[in-house]
Scaffold this active site. Sequence first.
Site, PDB file in Angstrom:
ATOM      1  N   GLY A  11       0.736  -1.060  -0.008  1.00  0.00           N
ATOM      2  CA  GLY A  11      -0.077   0.142  -0.064  1.00  0.00           C
ATOM      3  C   GLY A  11       0.710   1.193   0.150  1.00  0.00           C
ATOM      4  N   VAL A  13       2.950   2.389   2.218  1.00  0.00           N
ATOM      5  CA  VAL A  13       4.151   2.429   2.771  1.00  0.00           C
ATOM      6  C   VAL A  13       5.012   1.373   1.880  1.00  0.00           C
ATOM      7  CG1 VAL A  13       5.712   1.759   4.779  1.00  0.00           C
ATOM      8  CG2 VAL A  13       3.681   3.140   5.348  1.00  0.00           C
ATOM      9  N   GLU A 126      11.662   1.360  13.439  1.00  0.00           N
ATOM     10  CA  GLU A 126      11.666   2.916  13.543  1.00  0.00           C
ATOM     11  C   GLU A 126      10.477   3.572  12.969  1.00  0.00           C
ATOM     12  OE1 GLU A 126      14.770   4.689  14.285  1.00  0.00           O
ATOM     13  OE2 GLU A 126      12.969   5.766  14.320  1.00  0.00           O
ATOM     14  N   ILE A 133      11.401  10.147  11.204  1.00  0.00           N
ATOM     15  CA  ILE A 133      11.948  10.831  12.198  1.00  0.00           C
ATOM     16  C   ILE A 133      12.868   9.690  13.051  1.00  0.00           C
ATOM     17  CG2 ILE A 133      12.018  12.411  14.368  1.00  0.00           C
ATOM     18  CD1 ILE A 133       9.407  13.235  13.432  1.00  0.00           C
ATOM     19  N   LYS A 202       1.664   4.813  20.154  1.00  0.00           N
ATOM     20  CA  LYS A 202       3.134   5.389  19.945  1.00  0.00           C
ATOM     21  C   LYS A 202       3.925   5.554  21.189  1.00  0.00           C
ATOM     22  CE  LYS A 202       2.105   6.883  15.345  1.00  0.00           C
ATOM     23  NZ  LYS A 202       1.753   8.141  14.640  1.00  0.00           N
TER      24      LYS A 202
HETATM   25  N1  NAP Z   1       0.574   5.433   5.747  1.00  0.00           N
HETATM   26  C1  NAP Z   1       1.432   6.150   6.669  1.00  0.00           C
HETATM   27  O1  NAP Z   1       1.793   7.210   6.338  1.00  0.00           O
HETATM   28  C2  NAP Z   1       2.023   5.260   7.735  1.00  0.00           C
HETATM   29  C3  NAP Z   1       2.913   6.057   8.615  1.00  0.00           C
HETATM   30  C4  NAP Z   1       3.491   5.137   9.678  1.00  0.00           C
HETATM   31  C5  NAP Z   1       3.161   3.962   9.803  1.00  0.00           C
HETATM   32  N2  NAP Z   1       2.071   3.358   8.833  1.00  0.00           N
HETATM   33  C6  NAP Z   1       1.975   1.861   9.327  1.00  0.00           C
HETATM   34  O2  NAP Z   1       2.180   1.127   8.099  1.00  0.00           O
HETATM   35  C7  NAP Z   1       1.407   0.098   7.830  1.00  0.00           C
HETATM   36  C8  NAP Z   1       0.993  -0.039   6.392  1.00  0.00           C
HETATM   37  O3  NAP Z   1       0.206   1.311   6.234  1.00  0.00           O
HETATM   38  P1  NAP Z   1      -0.284   1.916   4.735  1.00  0.00           P
HETATM   39  O4  NAP Z   1      -0.780   3.170   5.050  1.00  0.00           O
HETATM   40  O5  NAP Z   1       0.914   1.399   3.820  1.00  0.00           O
HETATM   41  O6  NAP Z   1      -1.507   0.616   4.530  1.00  0.00           O
HETATM   42  P2  NAP Z   1      -2.391   0.447   3.011  1.00  0.00           P
HETATM   43  O7  NAP Z   1      -1.991   1.613   2.197  1.00  0.00           O
HETATM   44  O8  NAP Z   1      -3.721   0.344   3.592  1.00  0.00           O
HETATM   45  O9  NAP Z   1      -1.658  -0.636   2.400  1.00  0.00           O
HETATM   46  C9  NAP Z   1      -1.813  -2.138   3.184  1.00  0.00           C
HETATM   47  C10 NAP Z   1      -1.420  -3.155   2.073  1.00  0.00           C
HETATM   48  O10 NAP Z   1      -1.244  -4.597   2.933  1.00  0.00           O
HETATM   49  C11 NAP Z   1      -2.013  -5.597   2.116  1.00  0.00           C
HETATM   50  N3  NAP Z   1      -2.857  -6.163   3.025  1.00  0.00           N
HETATM   51  C12 NAP Z   1      -3.706  -5.574   4.091  1.00  0.00           C
HETATM   52  N4  NAP Z   1      -4.123  -6.703   4.836  1.00  0.00           N
HETATM   53  C13 NAP Z   1      -3.888  -7.815   3.877  1.00  0.00           C
HETATM   54  C14 NAP Z   1      -4.369  -9.275   4.089  1.00  0.00           C
HETATM   55  N5  NAP Z   1      -4.982  -9.493   4.983  1.00  0.00           N
HETATM   56  N6  NAP Z   1      -3.713 -10.141   3.293  1.00  0.00           N
HETATM   57  C15 NAP Z   1      -2.867  -9.612   2.246  1.00  0.00           C
HETATM   58  N7  NAP Z   1      -2.740  -8.424   2.035  1.00  0.00           N
HETATM   59  C16 NAP Z   1      -3.139  -7.335   2.817  1.00  0.00           C
HETATM   60  C17 NAP Z   1      -2.846  -4.421   1.096  1.00  0.00           C
HETATM   61  O11 NAP Z   1      -3.134  -5.270   0.061  1.00  0.00           O
HETATM   62  P3  NAP Z   1      -3.771  -4.473  -1.324  1.00  0.00           P
HETATM   63  O12 NAP Z   1      -3.071  -3.810  -1.896  1.00  0.00           O
HETATM   64  O13 NAP Z   1      -4.312  -5.890  -2.309  1.00  0.00           O
HETATM   65  O14 NAP Z   1      -5.112  -4.228  -0.811  1.00  0.00           O
HETATM   66  C18 NAP Z   1      -1.947  -3.376   0.699  1.00  0.00           C
HETATM   67  O15 NAP Z   1      -1.223  -3.775  -0.150  1.00  0.00           O
HETATM   68  C19 NAP Z   1       0.408   0.307   9.168  1.00  0.00           C
HETATM   69  O16 NAP Z   1       0.706  -0.418  10.088  1.00  0.00           O
HETATM   70  C20 NAP Z   1       0.517   1.736   9.208  1.00  0.00           C
HETATM   71  O17 NAP Z   1       0.101   1.957  10.643  1.00  0.00           O
HETATM   72  C21 NAP Z   1       1.683   4.002   7.937  1.00  0.00           C
END
Ligand code: NAP
Lengths: 436, 436
Positions: A11, A13, A126, A133, A202
């Site tokens: 997704g 990240v 991290e 950060i 956090k």
């Molecule tokens: N976004 C930010 O700015 C940010 C900042 C700090 C930390 N984080 C953390 O990073 C993590 C990811 O965040 P994100 O924003 O990248 O999430 P996201 O955009 O919703 O992406 C989630 C990804 O995981 C896949 N996925 C989710 N559940 C699944 C399952 N049960 N089986 C197979 N694949 C699955 C999804 O597949 P599909 O693509 O096929 O739907 C998608 O590719 C989270 O823990 C979030 O708290 C995010």
Amino acid sequence: MAFKVGLLGLGTVGTGTVEILRDPAQRHPLLQELVIHKVGVRSLDKARSLNLSADLLTTDLDAIVTDPEIDIVVEVMGGLEPARSLILKALAHKKHVVTANKAAIARFGDEIFTAASEAGVYVLLEAAVGGGIPVIEPLKQSLCANRINTVIGIVNGTTNYILTRMQTEGGDFGEILADAQQLGYAEADPTADVDGLDAADKIAILASLAFSGRIKLSEVYCEGIRQIGAADIAYAEKLGFVIKLLAIAKRESDQQLQVRVHPTLVPKTHPLASVNDVYNAILIEGDPIGQVMFFGRGAGAGPTASAVVSDILNIAAILKVGRGQVTQADGTPLLDPLLACSHQHYCTIAPMSELVTRFYARFLTQDYPGVIGKLGTCFGDHQVSLESVVQAGIRDGLAEIVVVTHDVREGNFRKALDEIQRMTTVANIASVLRVL
Amino acid sequence: MAFKVGLLGLGTVGTGTVEILRDPAQRHPLLQELVIHKVGVRSLDKARSLNLSADLLTTDLDAIVTDPEIDIVVEVMGGLEPARSLILKALAHKKHVVTANKAAIARFGDEIFTAASEAGVYVLLEAAVGGGIPVIEPLKQSLCANRINTVIGIVNGTTNYILTRMQTEGGDFGEILADAQQLGYAEADPTADVDGLDAADKIAILASLAFSGRIKLSEVYCEGIRQIGAADIAYAEKLGFVIKLLAIAKRESDQQLQVRVHPTLVPKTHPLASVNDVYNAILIEGDPIGQVMFFGRGAGAGPTASAVVSDILNIAAILKVGRGQVTQADGTPLLDPLLACSHQHYCTIAPMSELVTRFYARFLTQDYPGVIGKLGTCFGDHQVSLESVVQAGIRDGLAEIVVVTHDVREGNFRKALDEIQRMTTVANIASVLRVL
Ligand SMILES: NC(=O)c1ccc[n+]([C@@H]2O[C@H](COP(=O)([O-])OP(=O)(O)OC[C@H]3O[C@@H](n4cnc5c(N)ncnc54)[C@H](OP(=O)(O)O)[C@@H]3O)[C@@H](O)[C@H]2O)c1
Ligand SMILES: NC(=O)c1ccc[n+]([C@@H]2O[C@H](COP(=O)([O-])OP(=O)(O)OC[C@H]3O[C@@H](n4cnc5c(N)ncnc54)[C@H](OP(=O)(O)O)[C@@H]3O)[C@@H](O)[C@H]2O)c1
């Protein structure tokens, strides 16, 4: 040498992570030794901005965490399950894990770090706090000579954005939240952010690192920003404060910590007061370093992927030089005592009633002369010493009274509020906020 | 396990270091495995605040760096020689080195890191820049996935203290320097600080890490704060700026860097503008992390010792898990590619004449109508485009004219200044400063 990486999630990240891995120019040369071996997603049909060869993508995440070829599993799928089970399975298969999942680490950190220690592998995180950060690694490594006394952070970008706009525009919470949702700064379901739950995850993680113990998330006090009104922002401003959602962890004594999240009046001269919009900052106070602060973007594909890939490189560097060749009696590699999270005991968290802090409170009362006296007497009866009581104006025919206390025990303050609540002359306790 | 530490120096930083080592409670448990084996000083008779057993102290520093029992040599004596020779000898005897000596690292980093690579040992130097503020380790580890584009720092506490006081009190450089010396914020010989030399050492070190190449200190442009007048601070303020001594390293192209130290007009809204007094801050801009900033005390026994002891612990952790058991063909231990400084080539630093920047300049001229036109025409002739020209007032019977340019090539700007210098109507170019 080549180190094989398996990604769980592609997704926001995950995509940022792949973009760095595929563009090593002018970055650390070790990047060239990383190979993306598999990427697990939910749906193979989804349109993706990245042009990944089809045989890399799979929906079989279990196969990734058990794949004997993979050295490092990167969990960027989010959520509690199946993320937790997949991380545990990866560890059981002796894979190092990098994760950005604060929700899973805050809840299952005990299981996950125990499993990592038993397997002799690392779990780096991290990206879980403060996006790009550097704060986890500094707490583990650069500040390790210190006795940490306090960690105070603005660790949620969405609420900081909303509060900054309330501050600059004078608007109310509801309308600015709606606008933030429209602009993509707040989620459709904003609960985790605006109710402080994300910040609580956090600070639980930071407290655990800063004070070398485990933290029960259920013991972290958590209050969000929904109840903050434009009036509070304006009165705070007049008193020389801005309102920020702070996540605070503090050593209260050898035995007890405070760990709490709540909106707070921050003096305008404080380094955290000028951290605005979606920016995050974490202020750490230690002995003998004094105060240090880390500032930057706390979320977004780029900053978060920066942290994820740096963690991957840190593990690759360890693998490259063969750290882990010294083993314990049972054959498990000995882990670096600075990088591993090996503490086992739980920290004791003091109940909020024992907190000593200053308060700001706003009351709506009937508009007659004796009211301020009645409030003052009631606070006095409960050992709550006041710094100021001001009749700030008239709202809807009621007198608006703003009270700021000296440092008082929260338990005493709450008892006084209970009594005030029951006074017939007091229509409403409009808001109660702590002061830094 | 016990790791034996030999200290070279027991002054401000050495004393702070020993204090942490002797008080491990609530600090990282690995501290308990460190043993102070020897401490080298100049004079055995000097009264010391620490109560060290007499057999630890020695004036034979050579014996420390060659002592087969010592694992880690901590150089906190300062100066160029004998510090350089002792560090090299320690490395030749396969001891890891921790140093706070920015002057020696900025000048002899090439020799020192080459010797360390050959010996298969680490040289850590967190304390050399920003005191306790983690910035060296973040650049090496937490930010290693990034392509760093810019490092901008306020890295000298003395000059920041002087400039902050000039800003708040409106006083002149000379009187505030004298007061700062009295108060212990500036040295009796203030040259290294106020002429920017200390900041130049530090930015050379940061640039080397950020851009993975060696830096010739002689190529770092360096300008101090002696020429800043109260008038400049006041005009800058009116224009929306504060004046800070900035140390800047920037990737100008694939081939060239800028590395420079000079007083700079910083917009009041910039994160560095509110870094005051003796505080330091380092702002790093990278791809994809964006901007991150590190803030804290850049000097003093406590903060500096925090960095020194953290470095010692980082080496102890490596020794403990046996990193370095993988060896190269010649038997030298392979070093962690993130922690070692193994780059060999020199970075190319662009000449200042090629810099593109905005300028602020203040002129004293005869007070007659055509002067502004003459200045404007001269700048125009040299492709220097102006943002504003203001006759700001009259000083000593001369017109004071303040010019702010758009982004211009420094070479062009200097040619225009040469011509202006020769104009009979221009009495004096009172100051020339760059704008961030
Ligand atoms: N976004 C930010 O700015 C940010 C900042 C700090 C930390 N984080 C953390 O990073 C993590 C990811 O965040 P994100 O924003 O990248 O999430 P996201 O955009 O919703 O992406 C989630 C990804 O995981 C896949 N996925 C989710 N559940 C699944 C399952 N049960 N089986 C197979 N694949 C699955 C999804 O597949 P599909 O693509 O096929 O739907 C998608 O590719 C989270 O823990 C979030 O708290 C995010
Ligand atoms: N002070 C700070 O806030 C700070 C901050 C960052 C970095 N640093 C760096 O840390 C280093 C040490 O600074 P400092 O302030 O601690 O210096 P200091 O107070 O002057 O102490 C120097 C120590 O080294 C000993 N020494 C010096 N030359 C010697 C020689 N030729 N032979 C034997 N012993 C010798 C002195 O011995 P005696 O005690 O017998 O005189 C003294 O104990 C310097 O590189 C400095 O740039 C300092």
